[in-house]
Scaffold this motif. Structure first.
Motif, short mmCIF file in Angstrom:
data_model
loop_
_atom_site.label_atom_id
_atom_site.label_comp_id
_atom_site.label_asym_id
_atom_site.label_seq_id
_atom_site.Cartn_x
_atom_site.Cartn_y
_atom_site.Cartn_z
N ASN A 196 49.37 -1.56 -106.38
CA ASN A 196 50.23 -0.28 -106.56
C ASN A 196 50.81 0.29 -105.43
OD1 ASN A 196 51.61 -0.62 -109.52
ND2 ASN A 196 49.20 0.05 -109.64
N LEU A 197 52.31 0.06 -104.65
CA LEU A 197 52.26 0.52 -103.13
C LEU A 197 53.64 1.17 -103.33
CD1 LEU A 197 51.81 -2.67 -101.29
CD2 LEU A 197 50.10 -1.23 -101.48
N ILE A 198 53.94 2.23 -102.07
CA ILE A 198 55.31 2.44 -101.68
C ILE A 198 55.62 2.07 -100.24
CG2 ILE A 198 54.58 4.84 -103.34
CD1 ILE A 198 53.95 6.34 -100.68
N ASP A 199 57.25 2.06 -100.18
CA ASP A 199 58.07 1.54 -98.30
C ASP A 199 58.74 2.58 -97.98
OD1 ASP A 199 57.69 0.10 -96.88
OD2 ASP A 199 58.27 -1.35 -97.50
N GLY A 200 59.28 3.09 -97.14
CA GLY A 200 59.73 4.28 -96.70
C GLY A 200 60.78 3.90 -96.78
N ALA A 201 61.77 2.51 -97.44
CA ALA A 201 62.90 2.51 -97.22
C ALA A 201 63.40 1.56 -97.86
CB ALA A 201 63.12 1.55 -95.04
N GLU A 202 64.34 1.25 -98.39
CA GLU A 202 64.81 0.33 -99.07
C GLU A 202 64.87 -1.55 -98.09
OE1 GLU A 202 65.11 -1.28 -101.53
OE2 GLU A 202 67.78 -1.47 -101.94
N ILE A 203 64.95 -2.12 -98.49
CA ILE A 203 64.70 -3.23 -98.17
C ILE A 203 66.24 -3.75 -98.18
CG2 ILE A 203 64.86 -5.97 -98.19
CD1 ILE A 203 62.77 -5.91 -100.75
N PRO A 204 67.05 -4.11 -96.51
CA PRO A 204 68.08 -3.96 -96.47
C PRO A 204 68.88 -5.35 -96.99
CG PRO A 204 67.28 -3.23 -94.41
CD PRO A 204 65.63 -3.77 -95.21
N THR A 205 67.79 -6.17 -96.52
CA THR A 205 68.48 -7.83 -97.47
C THR A 205 66.91 -9.01 -97.15
OG1 THR A 205 69.88 -9.41 -96.80
CG2 THR A 205 68.86 -9.00 -94.65
N MET A 206 67.06 -9.48 -98.54
CA MET A 206 66.70 -10.77 -98.91
C MET A 206 66.63 -11.99 -97.69
SD MET A 206 63.11 -9.50 -100.04
CE MET A 206 62.53 -11.47 -100.63
N ASP A 207 67.95 -11.91 -97.38
CA ASP A 207 68.31 -13.45 -97.07
C ASP A 207 67.45 -13.68 -95.71
OD1 ASP A 207 69.41 -14.93 -94.73
OD2 ASP A 207 71.68 -14.42 -96.00
N ALA A 208 66.56 -14.73 -95.19
CA ALA A 208 65.97 -14.73 -94.44
C ALA A 208 66.58 -14.78 -93.15
CB ALA A 208 64.81 -16.26 -94.21
N SER A 209 67.94 -15.01 -93.04
CA SER A 209 68.56 -15.53 -91.67
C SER A 209 69.12 -14.63 -91.31
CB SER A 209 70.62 -16.85 -91.94
OG SER A 209 69.83 -17.50 -92.33
N LEU A 210 69.35 -13.32 -91.90
CA LEU A 210 70.48 -12.01 -92.31
C LEU A 210 69.24 -10.81 -91.23
CD1 LEU A 210 73.37 -11.69 -93.92
CD2 LEU A 210 73.53 -13.19 -91.84
N ALA A 211 67.59 -11.26 -92.01
CA ALA A 211 66.91 -10.12 -91.90
C ALA A 211 66.66 -10.00 -90.39
CB ALA A 211 65.87 -10.31 -92.30
N THR A 212 66.19 -8.57 -90.34
CA THR A 212 66.42 -8.14 -88.56
C THR A 212 65.17 -7.51 -88.02
OG1 THR A 212 67.64 -6.01 -88.76
CG2 THR A 212 68.48 -8.93 -88.29
#
Length: 569
Positions: A62-78
């Protein structure tokens, strides 16, 4: 990357992330995936050596992250958040294992031609997608072509593959058909890659998120909905995303069809988006999460706890200065004044208080060493910036005279998390020591910062970068003229020529190449003052002692959860 845009794109102090490649990143998120991108090769939170057969209790992290995932498209991830969870649900040719060594993913092994231009990867025949389709060489061909296709609009495809994979640069420019990319499926289990030139770090590069495969039929069936929801994704890695509540969190479950499922002990990973440190600490104390990041005010409280950890990372944060958007920042003496006015030591000791150290160049400490002497890059080049307020005022006075101004106003783009706001307030105070300067801080969400960096809609920006591969080039290549992640307006033919020579003429001359990178860093930071280095990130965290086997990566996904397990919870 970052990253990873290993901007880490100003991603997480304690999270993911670049404008770190990935890597870009947020300097402030108190989440679970410390980014570009961000990372020492040691167990994160407990013994990486333990026998994972000792796993006991509920195998859920069980974890937390400080931001939403912007994308799960590997071509568009930055960014580091995206690369973290892509890396948890996907296998590329290789993935990073212990000590940052590539371990088999979809590739069992590979061979390299004598001229180092042709790499042949032998793929396993037992890897499948989560819909049951086999993972084939064509999945890599399609994904890599898609990443450099100008119609896709990928930032990282052209950036990571340009000058690396044959014809990638011309394809990204629209001058060559995408089918001419130097990647070919010889058969279902044989992938042949032709490079533009010898690339010393190419094996390391294949572990990065942009090089992940894609199932063509599935992607095209989903169309513009691909990778926007949990049910419009496919996985071929250790975990499958089963729920994705945007802005709130996501759930991963073990991928029972994964080719190496027998070595995956976790049944699942639950992640909540939490931006406030105190909330994260409360969740940790009540046993609802297994890891949380600590901001400065909590570090001393928990420093003696057995749960306390400091993870050092090769992730740098700095002020990006947009030379095109503001006449003042187009003046080199103004930029040098900004470099020298900031007290970095107090910033890391008091404001961050998490083990971070002052950044004094564009290459982090303990990242790469001289190929002959073994000396650390950072030690060899020394401190390229110092805190000297008198010198800063002299430079600032000269800049104002050259610009014909008495006062100046600059807009500063920062983050919206608690740690970000505290840090940005400190930096504003430091900058306003320059006589006549007013700094206006704009606190915005992570995704907006990514967007505004891409469109160069900022003047000053707190940004970061984590390595996309283990080589000085991952930091220094960013700043070439019109580089995909430059976004500062910096353009210098001499600097471009140095990076070009290092990556071409000297590609197979490691000593000369390394020493040219030393000179390039001096030009970038000391002479041209393109960036104002701030700090090299470390993450102060609390980890539950029952969490075992998590590997911390120096590039790409901050954490490798494939071998993680819960013991005695």
């Amino acid at each position: 990357m970052k990253k990873t845009n290993w901007l880490l794109l100003v991603l997480a102090l304690v999270l993911s992330m670049f404008l770190v490649a990935c890597s870009g990143g947020d300097s402030t998120d108190e989440g679970s995936s410390d980014d570009g991108s961000t990372d020492t090769e040691q167990d994160s939170g407990s013994d990486s050596e333990g026998d994972s057969e000792a796993a006991s209790g509920e195998q859920v992290l069980n974890l937390i992250d400080g931001a939403e995932i912007p994308t799960m498209d590997a071509s568009l991830a930055t960014d580091a958040v995206a690369f973290q969870w892509l890396g948890s649900t996907m296998d590329g040719l290789y993935r990073l294992g212990e000590n940052a060594e590539p371990e088999p993913g979809i590739a069992k092994d590979h061979t390299v031609s004598d001229d180092a231009l042709t790499w042949t990867f032998n793929l396993r025949d037992d890897a499948v997608w989560s819909n049951g389709d086999p993972v084939t060489a064509n999945d890599f061909v399609y994904a890599w072509q898609r990443a450099v296709d100008p119609d896709t609009g990928s930032e990282y495809g052209p950036y990571m593959m340009g000058g690396v994979i044959k014809n990638a640069t011309d394809i990204a420019a629209g001058d060559t058909p995408v089918e001419e990319l130097g990647v070919k499926a010889v058969d279902d289990t044989t992938l042949e890659v032709t490079l533009e030139k010898p690339i010393p770090y190419f094996e390391s590069l294949t572990t990065f998120g942009t090089f992940l495969p894609l199932n063509q039929a599935f992607v095209e069936e989903q169309g513009d909905q691909y990778a926007l929801e949990a049910d419009t994704l496919l996985s071929n890695g250790p975990f499958v995303m089963t729920e994705w509540s945007h802005g709130e969190g996501w759930t991963l479950e073990k991928n029972e069809d994964y080719w190496d499922a027998e070595n995956v002990k976790l049944a699942g990973i639950n992640v909540k988006v939490v931006k406030d440190t105190a909330t994260g600490v409360n969740l940790y104390e009540t046993g609802e999460i297994d890891r949380t990041g600590l901001s400065a005010e909590f570090v001393d409280q928990y420093r003696t706890s057995e749960d306390f950890r400091i993870e050092e990372e090769p992730v740098l944060f700095y002020l990006k200065m947009n030379q095109e958007a503001n006449e003042i920042l187009g003046n080199v003496n103004a930029r040098k004044a900004i470099q020298h006015v900031i007290d970095r030591q107090s910033m890391v000791d008091v404001i961050l208080n998490n083990g971070s150290i002052p950044a004094v160049g564009d290459i982090p400490a303990n990242f790469v060493s001289h190929p002959e002497s073994g000396e650390d890059f950072r030690e060899l080049n020394g401190d390229l910036v110092t805190n000297d307020v008198d010198k800063a005022q002299e430079l600032w006075t000269t800049a104002k005279e050259e610009l014909g101004i008495d006062t100046a106003e600059l807009n500063y783009l920062g983050g919206d998390t608690e740690v970000a706001k505290n840090l940005d307030a400190y930096i504003k105070d430091q900058l306003e020591k320059l006589e006549g300067l007013t700094v206006n801080v704009q606190s915005v969400p992570f995704q907006e910062r990514l967007d505004r960096d891409t469109s160069m809609d900022y003047e000053l920006q707190n940004s970061g970068w984590g390595p996309d591969y283990i080589d000085p080039n991952t930091f220094l290549n960013m700043w070439v003229t019109d580089g995909g992640n430059n976004k500062t307006g910096y353009a210098n033919e001499d600097y471009d020529a140095m990076i070009e020579k290092a990556n071409n003429e000297l590609a197979q001359k490691p000593v000369e190449r390394f020493e040219l990178f030393l000179e390039a860093e001096k030009k970038l930071i000391q002479e041209d003052a393109v960036l104002a280095p701030l700090y090299q990130r470390a993450a102060a965290q609390l980890w539950k002692p029952h969490v075992k086997g998590v590997i911390v990566n120096p590039m790409g996904p901050d954490y490798n959860y494939k071998h993680a397990y819960i013991e005695g919870k």
